[in-house]
Design a protein around this motif. Structure first.
Motif, short mmCIF file in Angstrom:
data_model
loop_
_atom_site.label_atom_id
_atom_site.label_comp_id
_atom_site.label_asym_id
_atom_site.label_seq_id
_atom_site.Cartn_x
_atom_site.Cartn_y
_atom_site.Cartn_z
N PRO B 46 0.80 -1.23 0.00
CA PRO B 46 0.00 0.00 0.00
C PRO B 46 0.83 1.27 0.00
CG PRO B 46 -0.80 -1.54 1.67
CD PRO B 46 0.46 -2.12 1.11
N LYS B 47 2.01 1.23 0.60
CA LYS B 47 2.78 2.46 0.71
C LYS B 47 3.70 2.72 -0.48
CE LYS B 47 2.73 2.54 5.70
NZ LYS B 47 3.51 2.38 6.91
N ARG B 49 5.46 4.10 -3.54
CA ARG B 49 5.42 5.40 -4.22
C ARG B 49 5.12 5.22 -5.69
NH1 ARG B 49 10.94 8.20 -2.06
NH2 ARG B 49 10.29 8.56 0.09
N GLY B 52 0.62 3.81 -7.75
CA GLY B 52 -0.46 4.58 -8.37
C GLY B 52 -0.08 5.13 -9.73
N HIS B 53 1.22 5.24 -10.00
CA HIS B 53 1.67 5.78 -11.28
C HIS B 53 1.82 4.70 -12.35
CE1 HIS B 53 2.48 9.63 -9.37
NE2 HIS B 53 3.06 8.96 -8.39
N GLU B 55 -0.42 1.90 -12.76
CA GLU B 55 -1.63 1.12 -12.98
C GLU B 55 -1.83 0.90 -14.48
OE1 GLU B 55 -4.90 0.30 -10.89
OE2 GLU B 55 -2.97 -0.51 -10.31
#
Ligand SMILES: [Zn+2]
Ligand SMILES: [Zn+2]
Lengths: 203, 262
Positions: B46-47, B49, B52-53, B55
């Motif tokens: 989850p952490k 970095r 999210g970039h 996906e």
């Protein structure tokens, strides 16, 4: 790989091959594990083999929630204190363990056993979606929490399941999404950041 | 040991597969290096970095460190997340279909700026949610064209005679339109194309993304083009795409009544 050279140690090659089939085990790790097992005392090796067999012989999928269990229905489904009006839908059995650790959720679960991933050959029919609908049609459930992973495939799966549940008139919710604890704002991607801002709460 | 080399590129994440405990193997499509398989460390935590970039269906700038077998992503920054696309099941199923098509029609490390422009142009078009079917047809025509499988649309694919402005049959096995004479004696099944459907296919084959974005065509014409293109793509790939099946399944479902509570 180098094991191919030792034709005298065929069982070694076989074990490497079997271990390599496991998720997350590359050829190097499979070799390391194999040589570790070769040096292991016989009793330890027997315990490992027995544990693997016990899992195969004694563990089944719960016929209600599809969690892995020794008894059917599983302890969660048959637990007298569980809130039977709520079902939390998760991708994997490990997600149940993680949610149970928090101790804040007291409802039931439903394990999909994967996520819709057309590019990896997994469509809705490969998941336990039909049995979920059957459970809901049985009545008594007031809320379904779609707790799939907050990524593209997890969210597509939740949207797909939600579309199927919508006509049944059951309330559908999704866990809140936002910044991870301990995370740094400047490294957050724009989707996470915009959702965190949209989902802000008054202090 | 020599210092590992790094390079920067941008790409669209086509697909991902879990690797080890917390990593993923990503397939990126980049303009300058074509299709690229890279390892993204720790992105299932989850952490992370990076997560999210990186996906699927994200356009990102990445810096990549060369590795012995696979290269590793060092840094990643979203250039465009196509958020509205990924939050709509019908649109995301279509986006996945585009990614699957690119993955199926390209081989590793064969750069194509033209194809990259078509991909990002089509994703933006899809995200605008107007002319969704047009965006899919445009993408299919261009992908076939750029990868050398473009259907013959101006001359009869058998006898090479010039086609007049009239309806003809499309033959997937032959790879294009048949004239009336060749069509009559054709063994394979023919997909009928009206004059307007043929015009649409030619227009889409000719124009760059910027010239067609937002273009709207009658649904009948789009449907004819869809049948011809699907026949052609299935013939070239020799299989049905699972993503196409999922897209059609989702498209056939009744529309959702209320938005999901978040
Ligand atoms: Zn159960
Ligand atoms: Zn002809």
């Amino acid at each position: 790989m180098t094991t191919r050279r030792y034709s005298a140690a065929e069982p070694v090659g076989q074990l490497v091959e079997e271990l390599h089939k496991l998720p997350g085990i590359g050829p190097k790790t499979a070799q390391r594990l194999t040589y570790h097992l070769v040096r292991m005392p016989r009793d330890d090796a027997m315990r490992l083999a027995d544990a693997i067999l016990a899992v195969k012989d004694r563990i089944v999928l719960c016929s209600q929630c599809y969690n892995i269990t020794e008894t059917d229905p599983c302890p969660l489904c048959s637990g007298p204190t569980r809130d039977r009006t709520r079902i939390c839908v998760v991708e994997e059995a490990l997600d149940v363990v993680a949610l149970e650790r928090t101790g804040v959720y007291t409802g039931l679960y439903h394990v999909l056993h994967g996520v819709i991933s057309p590019m990896n050959g997994i469509g809705p029919d490969e998941l336990k979606i039909r049995p979920l609908l059957d459970r809901l049609k049985g009545g008594g459930v007031r809320e379904v929490i779609l707790a799939t992973n907050p990524n593209l495939e997890g969210e597509a799966t939740s949207m797909y399941v939600h579309n199927l549940i919508a006509p049944l008139g059951v309330k559908v919710t999704r866990p809140a999404r936002g910044l991870p604890v301990g995370g740094d704002l400047e490294y957050a991607d724009e989707v996470t950041l915009s959702r965190a801002i949209e989902g802000r709460q008054s202090m | 040991m020599a210092r590992p080399r790094t390079y920067e590129t941008e790409g669209v994440v086509l697909r991902q597969m879990p690797l080890g405990e917390a990593d993923r193997i990503l397939t990126l499509f980049t303009p300058d290096r074509g299709k690229l398989r890279v390892v993204a460390k720790g992105v299932r935590r989850p952490k992370s970095r990076l997560a999210g970039h990186l996906e699927p269906l994200t356009r990102a700038r990445v810096s990549v460190r060369e590795g012995r077998s696979l290269d590793h992503v060092g840094e990643a920054e979203t250039l465009r997340s196509y958020r509205r696309l990924r939050e709509d099941l019908k649109l995301v199923s279509k986006g996945i279909y585009l990614a699957d098509l690119i993955d199926s029609f390209t081989v590793d490390q064969s750069p194509s700026t033209a194809l990259f422009d078509v991909l990002v142009g089509s994703l933006a078009w899809l995200e605008s949610a107007s002319g969704v079917e047009e965006a899919l047809r445009y993408f299919e025509v261009q992908l076939l064209h750029v990868s050398g499988f473009g259907p013959e649309l101006r001359n009869c694919v058998e006898c090479r005679s010039a086609l007049k402005p009239s309806p003809y049959g499309f033959c997937a096995a032959a790879g294009g339109i048949l004239c009336a004479g060749c069509g009559a004696s054709a063994k394979g099944s023919l997909i009928p194309l009206s004059v307007n459907a043929i015009k649409l296919l030619r227009f889409f084959q000719r124009e760059p993304p910027a010239a067609v974005a937002g273009f709207v065509a009658p649904s009948r014409v789009l449907q004819e083009a869809a049948w011809a293109l699907r026949g052609h793509i299935t013939y070239v790939l020799e299989r049905d795409l699972k993503s196409a099946r999922f897209m059609n399944l989702v498209a056939a479902a009744a529309p959702r009544r209320k938005p999901i509570a978040i």
